[in-house]
Design an enzyme around this catalytic site. Structure first.
Site: not given
Ligand code: IMP
Length: 216
Positions: A20, A78-79, A174-176, A198, A203
């Protein structure tokens, strides 16, 4: 100060995630801006992310980082993943979707899987009976930027796609490996492309471009 020494503005990033940090500093390349993680500033800040929206949690993190840094400008994100067939789950719980399968001591499941893999397996189980046309989903990212004087900016970005039937690709996180962005017409997951490809459609990339436009 010489002409070559432009004033530096230090922005504290409410994350220690190296991926990030590089994406943010590349996208928000304003002259004189310097990004520092909490760790780089020697700050420990882990507030409870207990809001039920992405914006609420990003705001909690940005405010905590600003306060802990003694009033520096602060940026937090946050995502997560919203799956339509699951009424928006895992949503704000994306990072800890399969948390109840994780052993607190080892940080792994009984089969030895880390949380990201456990999350993906759980999502596949939940989606087992969902037909093709109902597998729509999106990643969402909300950024909150608080300036030194307290002025607040919020930017949101999304990427639409579909959830696959098995994990494909080794890139990303993550879910990629389960997410097929509409931009790739069902041919590739987000884990099958480079970080640069990517970022151009993601997002987080979209939210950063929106924030850049607002601050320009
Ligand atoms: P955070 O914003 O780092 O707390 O992310 C929250 C969670 O959302 C991550 O641990 C992933 O499981 C998922 N996530 C967020 N952004 C992505 C992405 O770009 N790819 C895949 N998973 C994501």
């Amino acid at each position: 100060m010489t002409e070559r020494q432009a004033a530096v503005r230090t922005i504290v990033l409410a994350t220690n995630n190296a991926h990030k940090v590089s994406e943010i500093s590349t996208a928000l390349n304003f002259e004189g801006w310097e990004f520092k993680t909490l760790r780089e500033l020697g700050i420990h800040s882990e507030p409870d992310e207990d809001a039920n929206t992405f914006e609420g949690n990003a705001l909690i993190k940005a405010m905590a980082a600003r306060e802990a840094s003694g009033g520096l400008a602060a940026l937090a994100d946050d995502s997560g993943l919203e799956v339509d067939a699951l009424d928006g789950a895992p949503g704000v719980y994306s990072a800890r979707y399969a948390e109840d399968e994780i052993d607190a001591q080892t940080g792994l499941t009984a089969e030895g899987l880390p949380i990201d893999s456990a999350n993906n397996k759980k999502l596949l189980r939940e989606m087992a009976d969902v037909p093709d046309d109902k597998r729509t989903a999106r990643f969402v990212c909300t950024l909150v930027f608080i300036e030194e004087d307290g002025a607040k900016h919020v930017a949101r970005g999304t990427i639409e796609g579909r959830i696959g039937y098995d994990e494909r690709g080794d890139e990303g996180f993550g879910y990629d490996p389960l997410f097929y962005p509409d931009e790739f017409h069902g041919e590739k997951t987000l884990a099958e492309v480079s970080q640069t490809e990517k970022n151009a459609i993601s997002h987080r990339g979209n939210a950063l471009r929106a924030l850049k436009r607002e601050l320009d």
